[in-house]
Write a protein that holds these residues in place. Structure first.
Motif, PDB file in Angstrom:
ATOM      1  N   LEU A  78      58.071  90.179  34.904  1.00  0.00           N
ATOM      2  CA  LEU A  78      57.270  91.139  34.142  1.00  0.00           C
ATOM      3  C   LEU A  78      56.715  92.214  35.075  1.00  0.00           C
ATOM      4  O   LEU A  78      56.730  93.406  34.757  1.00  0.00           O
ATOM      5  N   LEU A  81      59.499  94.469  35.870  1.00  0.00           N
ATOM      6  CA  LEU A  81      59.790  95.340  34.731  1.00  0.00           C
ATOM      7  C   LEU A  81      58.818  96.515  34.712  1.00  0.00           C
ATOM      8  O   LEU A  81      59.220  97.672  34.577  1.00  0.00           O
ATOM      9  N   ALA A  82      57.527  96.206  34.871  1.00  0.00           N
ATOM     10  CA  ALA A  82      56.507  97.259  34.810  1.00  0.00           C
ATOM     11  C   ALA A  82      56.611  98.189  36.006  1.00  0.00           C
ATOM     12  O   ALA A  82      56.567  99.406  35.858  1.00  0.00           O
ATOM     13  N   PHE A  86      60.026 100.453  34.713  1.00  0.00           N
ATOM     14  CA  PHE A  86      59.268 101.482  34.002  1.00  0.00           C
ATOM     15  C   PHE A  86      58.386 102.312  34.930  1.00  0.00           C
ATOM     16  O   PHE A  86      57.601 103.138  34.480  1.00  0.00           O
ATOM     17  N   ARG A  87      58.494 102.079  36.220  1.00  0.00           N
ATOM     18  CA  ARG A  87      57.780 102.877  37.227  1.00  0.00           C
ATOM     19  C   ARG A  87      56.303 103.025  36.909  1.00  0.00           C
ATOM     20  O   ARG A  87      55.712 104.097  37.033  1.00  0.00           O
ATOM     21  N   GLY A  88      55.713 101.940  36.475  1.00  0.00           N
ATOM     22  CA  GLY A  88      54.285 101.960  36.157  1.00  0.00           C
ATOM     23  C   GLY A  88      53.457 101.749  37.411  1.00  0.00           C
ATOM     24  O   GLY A  88      53.992 101.603  38.514  1.00  0.00           O
ATOM     25  N   ASN A  89      52.167 101.722  37.218  1.00  0.00           N
ATOM     26  CA  ASN A  89      51.252 101.497  38.337  1.00  0.00           C
ATOM     27  C   ASN A  89      51.263 100.016  38.707  1.00  0.00           C
ATOM     28  O   ASN A  89      50.917  99.154  37.910  1.00  0.00           O
ATOM     29  N   ILE A  92      47.806  98.178  38.509  1.00  0.00           N
ATOM     30  CA  ILE A  92      47.364  97.882  37.152  1.00  0.00           C
ATOM     31  C   ILE A  92      48.182  96.736  36.574  1.00  0.00           C
ATOM     32  O   ILE A  92      47.644  95.840  35.918  1.00  0.00           O
ATOM     33  N   SER A  93      49.477  96.738  36.862  1.00  0.00           N
ATOM     34  CA  SER A  93      50.324  95.648  36.405  1.00  0.00           C
ATOM     35  C   SER A  93      49.842  94.308  36.975  1.00  0.00           C
ATOM     36  O   SER A  93      49.775  93.304  36.259  1.00  0.00           O
TER      37      SER A  93
END
Lengths: 323, 361
Positions: A78, A81-82, A86-89, A92-93
């Motif tokens: 997960l 994935l984040a 999905f190039r998220g922070n 925060i993930s």
């Protein structure tokens, strides 16, 4: 302090350092590949719960270990994935994963066992039992070396030895194999890795999954090796101490061992002595001992004792196309 | 990159993320073997179905407004202050010292002093990680996490060894004098002749939280400092080129952030417990992260998100009561999913929407 106390203290240091060490090495793989992971805590917690729950149901610590590791791997995926797909922070993930694990383990634990979030107490084969070295009984009578062999070195559960063996193994993988070189490169300069025709995504996912695997071992050790079952939020900040140890060790495996042993020793001392009288200083409160790993990490981070420089591409999602 | 219409950015994307978070939470409730629609109904009823429920919802919301604003202000400078938990705990010490060590004749005098005390203590606790980030480049996320643990150890030490009320076992300070009692909603509504249940702890601090939100809005969008903070957040090199000193902005932003988190103590320590307890923050510092993410770091969004989380917290208490299979930790799961979808997985929703927007250009 007599010799027997020293041995006992070091013995519990070894035990308490083990989950830190496994989680610290987990973070090492991830962060060396450029993925910050403050979700070590959550992955350990998830593994601790599922390993204890499944061990309680099946009566086998090994099946528990597999289940716990699977839970930890799922959270690692997960996080991947984040933060990769999905190039998220990544930070925060990690925060989300910690809360997810904390909430889900308590929720499911209460639902399954109705024991206020605990799992039933484990016994027999549902736990990892101490491994006694050959002749540890006979040799224990030898002065000095006897207790060191039979009490300090012998009589730990499997995971303690696995954790220690993982240190040279990690060093070898990271610094003596092609995979390790690629892994470190992807954490320093992903563009270069991409240019060389390697997949940044694949390498980072691999690092994340190794991280999940090691956190899984750490969590399973907590619930089925060190303790006899899961209690709510039983990681109690160990994931963050491991993170601290990782920075303290400046992202190097050998130093990680030393840092984790140091933090384990601090914990062992705090448990055993509560308030300590130091000649000339006065009483050192137990809370200070508990806060010391964090304080030391801040000091290291501040660069007052050497400079801790993280992998250069750490925390940055990699995108092929130029924005 | 396509620029999305404003309403998509500030309303549609958060709404979709919220729906996703609730959808997954619903699946978890089904997996546990309960009906998620009934669970939702219980939560809504318990949180906003009565004046009593509203009283608790707004009490929790007050905390989350403060911690949410704290995270939001730091986000504007692209700083991630994960230390709201510790800053709020230390703010509690500030509020407690103010209440305990001065002979206040009336709450109207004690309250402003406690506001200042809580804010200064919170700000001071944020100032150290801020300084280390600004001058030595230590990663603020890690240092603020470390400072959470140091704060909790410090608080335990102070309560066990220094501030503990004489002659009692529990690590708590003595109760604050009666003169520092803050008017609750029950008392305030009574002034204008409206009756409101007595037990909910919502108090005058809520008004301070609303005022703080308005102040943050003015600060961020209507002052030179706010401009500098946002400039830093968009591009540090550009900000430096414009003559903005990063050191100053990091320090000021983090101290405002820490001060806001510390302010939470006036609601919990001074307003509700009326003494310093060992765990008065109870995770509100972390909820602030979810609130700021959901509220898109805008004060209006933060207030709305804080009320939503207030509803979740109060509704969760009722839910545990009505539906024992779903324990209170369900809230933590929902909170985690909100952080996950609105924060970490944001591009999952945004990227397809950008593609759609590109088609209609």
């Amino acid at each position: 302090m007599d010799f027997a106390t020293v041995i006992q203290l070091l013995d519990s240091t070894l035990r308490l350092s083990t989950p830190l060490l496994l989680a610290c090495l987990a973070g090492l793989y991830s962060e060396r590949a450029g993925i910050f992971d403050i979700g070590l805590e959550g992955k350990m917690l998830a593994s601790a719960f599922f390993s204890a729950a499944v061990a309680a149901a099946t009566g086998s610590a090994l099946i528990g270990l597999a289940a716990g590791t699977a839970a930890s791997l799922a959270l690692a995926a997960l996080h991947g994935l984040a933060s990769i797909t999905f190039r998220g922070n990544q930070l925060i993930s990690g925060v989300a994963i910690n809360f997810l694990a904390s909430g889900l383990t308590a929720l499911i634990g209460q639902n399954w066992f109705k024991l206020g979030g605990r799992t039933p107490a484990l016994s027999g084969d549902a736990r990892f039992l101490p491994i006694d070295f050959y002749f540890s009984d006979t040799l224990s009578t030898i002065p000095v070396l006897g207790p060191i062999y039979s009490e300090l070195l012998s009589g730990h559960t499997l995971m303690v030895y696995v954790a220690i063996a993982a240190v040279p193994a990690t060093w070898w993988v990271l610094f003596r194999t092609r995979f390790g070189l690629q892994l470190r490169a992807v954490g320093e300069n992903p563009e270069a890795v991409d240019t060389a025709g390697l997949s940044v995504t694949a390498l980072r996912y691999q690092a994340s999954l190794i991280c999940g695997l090691l956190c899984g071992l750490a969590g399973a050790y907590l619930a089925t090796g060190m303790a006899a079952g899961f209690i709510r939020d039983m990681t109690a900040g160990k994931g963050y101490i491991a993170l601290a140890a990782l920075i303290f060790a400046k992202w190097r495996p050998g130093y990680a061992l030393l840092a984790c042993l140091l933090f384990g020793l601090l914990e062992a001392v705090a448990i055993r002595f509560q308030n300590i009288d130091v000649a000339g200083v006065g009483t050192v409160p137990v809370q200070f001992m508990q806060a010391l790993p964090y304080i030391l990490t801040v000091v290291i981070l501040a660069g007052f004792i050497g400079k801790a420089i993280p992998p250069r591409a750490g925390g940055e999602p990699y995108s092929k196309e130029r924005a | 990159m396509t620029v999305l219409p404003r309403w998509v950015d500030i309303a549609l994307i958060p709404a979709i993320n919220l729906v996703l978070a609730f959808f997954v939470s619903g699946l978890i409730v089904i997996w546990i073997g309960e009906n998620p629609l009934i669970a939702m109904q219980v939560m809504l009823n318990g949180s906003i179905g009565s004046a009593y429920g509203w009283g608790y919802t707004l009490y929790y919301a007050t905390n989350f407004i403060f911690t949410g604003l704290a995270v939001a202000v730091a986000f504007h400078a692209r700083l991630f202050n994960i230390g709201g938990e510790g800053q709020a705990a230390i703010g509690g010490i500030g509020a407690a010292l103010v209440c305990l060590h001065f002979g206040w004749p009336h709450w109207t005098l004690a309250f402003p002093a406690a506001i200042v005390g809580a804010a200064i203590f919170g700000a001071a606790w944020a100032a150290v990680p801020a300084y280390l980030q600004a001058s030595r480049g230590s990663h603020i996320v890690i240092t603020t996490i470390m400072f959470n643990f140091i704060a909790s150890a410090l608080l335990v030490y102070l309560l066990v060894n220094v501030m503990k009320a004489p002659g009692q076992m529990a690590p708590e300070s003595r109760s604050f004098p009666a003169e520092t009692h803050l008017p609750t909603a029950h008392e305030m509504f009574a002034w204008i002749g409206v009756s409101f249940p007595r037990s909910p702890p919502v108090n005058v601090s809520l008004l301070v939280a609303i005022a703080a939100s308005a102040t943050v809005w003015v600060l961020i969008w209507r002052t030179r400092l706010g401009y500098a903070i946002r400039a830093m957040g968009w591009s540090e090199p550009a900000a430096i080129y414009a003559g903005i000193r990063p050191f100053r902005i990091i320090m000021v932003t983090m101290m405002i952030s820490g001060g806001l988190a510390g302010l939470m103590a006036i609601n919990t320590v001074m307003g509700e417990a009326e003494r310093l307890l060992i765990d008065s923050v109870q995770g509100a510092g972390f909820v602030g992260i979810a609130v700021a993410l959901m509220g898109r770091s805008h004060p209006v969004g933060v207030v709305l998100a804080a009320v939503l989380f207030g509803m979740l917290y109060q509704g969760g208490v009722e839910l545990e009561f009505e539906m024992p299979a779903v324990s209170r930790e369900m809230i933590v799961v929902i909170q985690a999913l909100v952080i996950l979808f609105t924060g970490a997985l944001e591009n999952m929703v945004r990227a397809p929407l950008e593609r759609i927007a590109a088609m209609f250009r």
